[in-house]
Design an enzyme around this catalytic site. Structure first.
Site, short mmCIF file in Angstrom:
data_model
loop_
_atom_site.label_atom_id
_atom_site.label_comp_id
_atom_site.label_asym_id
_atom_site.label_seq_id
_atom_site.Cartn_x
_atom_site.Cartn_y
_atom_site.Cartn_z
N GLY A 139 10.47 45.97 90.12
CA GLY A 139 10.47 46.20 88.66
C GLY A 139 10.90 47.61 88.32
CB SER A 145 16.50 47.25 85.42
OG SER A 145 17.21 47.56 86.57
CD GLU A 205 17.95 45.65 101.73
OE1 GLU A 205 17.91 44.50 102.14
OE2 GLU A 205 18.24 45.95 100.56
C1 LIG Z 1 22.05 39.79 89.84
C2 LIG Z 1 21.28 41.03 89.46
C3 LIG Z 1 20.03 41.25 90.02
C4 LIG Z 1 19.29 42.37 89.66
N1 LIG Z 1 18.05 42.54 90.21
C5 LIG Z 1 17.27 43.58 89.81
C6 LIG Z 1 15.93 43.71 90.28
O1 LIG Z 1 15.46 42.90 91.09
N2 LIG Z 1 15.18 44.74 89.83
C7 LIG Z 1 15.67 45.67 88.95
O2 LIG Z 1 14.94 46.59 88.59
N3 LIG Z 1 16.95 45.57 88.46
C8 LIG Z 1 17.75 44.55 88.87
N4 LIG Z 1 19.03 44.41 88.38
C9 LIG Z 1 19.49 45.35 87.35
C10 LIG Z 1 20.58 46.30 87.79
O3 LIG Z 1 20.05 47.32 88.59
C11 LIG Z 1 21.21 46.86 86.49
O4 LIG Z 1 21.86 45.78 85.85
C12 LIG Z 1 22.21 47.96 86.75
O5 LIG Z 1 21.56 49.11 87.21
C13 LIG Z 1 22.99 48.32 85.47
O6 LIG Z 1 22.12 48.59 84.42
P1 LIG Z 1 22.29 47.86 82.99
O7 LIG Z 1 22.45 46.39 83.24
O8 LIG Z 1 21.16 48.29 82.14
O9 LIG Z 1 23.66 48.38 82.39
P2 LIG Z 1 23.89 49.77 81.66
O10 LIG Z 1 23.31 50.87 82.47
O11 LIG Z 1 23.44 49.64 80.24
O12 LIG Z 1 25.46 49.87 81.70
C14 LIG Z 1 26.31 49.15 80.79
C15 LIG Z 1 27.75 49.51 81.11
O13 LIG Z 1 27.95 50.92 80.90
C16 LIG Z 1 28.45 51.53 82.07
N5 LIG Z 1 27.87 52.87 82.24
C17 LIG Z 1 26.56 53.21 82.10
N6 LIG Z 1 26.39 54.52 82.36
C18 LIG Z 1 27.62 55.02 82.69
C19 LIG Z 1 28.10 56.31 83.07
N7 LIG Z 1 27.28 57.36 83.17
N8 LIG Z 1 29.43 56.43 83.33
C20 LIG Z 1 30.28 55.37 83.24
N9 LIG Z 1 29.88 54.12 82.88
C21 LIG Z 1 28.57 53.95 82.60
C22 LIG Z 1 28.01 50.62 83.21
O14 LIG Z 1 28.84 50.76 84.34
C23 LIG Z 1 28.11 49.25 82.58
O15 LIG Z 1 29.43 48.79 82.63
C24 LIG Z 1 19.82 43.31 88.73
C25 LIG Z 1 21.09 43.10 88.18
C26 LIG Z 1 21.82 41.96 88.53
C27 LIG Z 1 23.17 41.77 87.91
#
Ligand SMILES: Cc1cc2nc3c(=O)[nH]c(=O)nc-3n(C[C@H](O)[C@H](O)[C@H](O)COP(=O)(O)OP(=O)(O)OC[C@H]3O[C@@H](n4cnc5c(N)ncnc54)[C@H](O)[C@@H]3O)c2cc1C
Length: 405
Positions: free
Chosen positions: A139, A141, A256
């Site tokens: 947990g 994000s 990992e």
């Molecule tokens: C299949 C899957 C499983 C997951 N499992 C887990 C889990 O078990 N536990 C958990 O905690 N999270 C999990 N996640 C979440 C994952 O870690 C986040 O989706 C990821 O870190 C991106 O965050 P966000 O989705 O909030 O996108 P955001 O951070 O909101 O980003 C949106 C867009 O903006 C871009 N962006 C953001 N900041 C910048 C920057 N500084 N420079 C350039 N571009 C930028 C990003 O690249 C993206 O394209 C999972 C995600 C997926 C897809």
């Protein structure tokens, strides 16, 4: 077997050709025998995409002692070195077995506890992972904190017995299956963002936890939203010091290293071989021109596969020699996730209408697996750090370019 020179590529021992032979043979024979029998027992329910099947196979591995590979023996592990763990993961993927659903427990939480946990935490939580009876999720994000994780707002307030947790997590993989979750939560509202966070273990089976699955493109709901509403955390479930959670979370992400990409790399290679066969099947005498562009596209992917194997070998060698994780892992992540999307797009093109009609696994297993992989691969450039974030890391830490505004 196709003999076109342009499509030549070997299939076995992708990571370490001819290495660790005796151990590899024992592992291969065990996995092949067990997985073959396991599939037979599941009959037409033996679908490697299904969470139930994946859990069943993971349970089978654990109940036959094939878990805790790198853990110390005193906690029920095998104390295998990283190289042998890598061989196991490679053989596991080569025999076609799917990844389990307690990857977060086995791959992230267990090594974190072994490193940072108290003796009581190890004794309390490791046996459930080893037996696979306790499933874990991660947990971190939140709706306003993904790439910028330190912006997270879930709050843990101290109580007489521990903490009271309130907040909203999202994209939490396997949360609806999980018994426990390790959470990064804010314990000091006044400290700088990274310094006010703590790493704690939260029992998911309590009234203050609500889980809401999110349906994905594939039709499954592997990840979820998690709502904490005055959920209770016992003081003994705080890992490390209060407000030192960031350091632990960053270390957890590195455990990992060396083995994470192995099953993905093997899968990439297996899919590449399957595509090679489809292209070869299309090659009729005198029709080379029609397929030459396919061969060119395939060859680029074969180079990707080879380079990814070299990168994985390098990551493993540096992990074995005890070097701290560096920014080069970002290069492997971007390379693999983007090349995999390219490979699966080519696969879908070759499958044609079979891809659209492959709803049923029983009717067309091959098309169903590729279509599922194609849809799933859209997540691969997002999870564990998006491609944009990885490129920022490469730009700043590998190439030494100035930080963006
Ligand atoms: C299949 C899957 C499983 C997951 N499992 C887990 C889990 O078990 N536990 C958990 O905690 N999270 C999990 N996640 C979440 C994952 O870690 C986040 O989706 C990821 O870190 C991106 O965050 P966000 O989705 O909030 O996108 P955001 O951070 O909101 O980003 C949106 C867009 O903006 C871009 N962006 C953001 N900041 C910048 C920057 N500084 N420079 C350039 N571009 C930028 C990003 O690249 C993206 O394209 C999972 C995600 C997926 C897809």
């Amino acid at each position: 077997m196709n003999t076109q020179p342009g499509l030549a590529c070997s299939q076995k021992d992708i990571l370490f050709p001819d290495d660790d032979d005796e151990f590899r043979v024992i592992v291969r024979e065990w996995l092949t025998a067990h997985y073959t029998l396991f599939k037979v027992q599941w009959g037409d329910q033996a679908d490697p995409r299904s969470l139930v099947f994946r859990r069943g196979w993971e349970d089978h591995l654990c109940s036959n002692g094939m878990a805790g590979l790198g853990w110390p023996e005193q906690y029920g592990g095998h104390a295998l070195d990283l190289r042998r763990q890598a061989v196991f993961h490679e053989e596991h993927a080569l025999c076609g077995a799917p990844l389990g659903i307690n990857l977060i427990g086995h791959g992230i939480l267990a090594p974190t506890l072994l490193h940072f946990g108290t003796e009581a935490q190890k004794r309390s939580h490791l046996p459930g992972i080893l037996s696979n009876q306790v499933i874990w999720c991660q947990g971190y994000s939140e709706p306003g904190a993904g790439s910028d994780l330190a912006a997270l707002r879930t709050r843990a307030e101290a109580t007489a017995t521990g903490y009271r947790l309130n907040g909203h997590k999202i994209w939490t993989s396997f949360a609806d299956q999980a018994d426990w979750c390790f959470v990064l939560a804010r314990t000091d509202l006044n400290a700088p963002r990274h310094r006010g966070l703590s790493f704690m273990l939260v029992n998911m089976r309590q009234p203050g936890v609500r889980v809401s699955p999110i349906r994905q493109l594939t039709g499954e709901a592997e990840f979820c939203e998690v709502f904490f509403d005055n959920a209770e955390v016992r003081r003994e479930d705080l890992v490390g010091e209060e407000n030192q959670g960031w350091k632990i979370a960053m270390a957890a992400a590195s455990y990992e290293r060396g083995t994470y990409f192995i099953p993905r790399l093997v899968r990439f290679h297996q899919e590449l071989m399957q595509i090679r066969q489809w292209i070869a099947d299309r090659q009729q005498p005198g029709e080379h021109a029609q397929t030459s562009s396919l061969v060119r596209r395939w060859s680029r992917l074969a180079v990707d596969s080879h380079v990814l194997a070299l990168k994985s070998r390098r990551a493993l060698a540096s992990a074995v020699s005890g070097e701290p994780p560096g920014p080069l892992g970002s290069s492997t992540k971007v390379h693999w996730s983007e090349a995999h999307q390219t490979l699966l797009a080519l696969a879908l093109e070759l499958l044609g209408s079979r891809a659209c009609l492959s709803a049923s696994f029983a009717d067309d297993e091959e098309a169903a697996l590729f279509t599922h992989a194609f849809l799933w691969s859209k997540a691969e450039t997002i999870l564990a750090g998006t491609s944009e974030i990885q490129r920022n890391i490469i730009a700043e830490k590998v190439l030494g370019l100035p930080k963006g505004a």
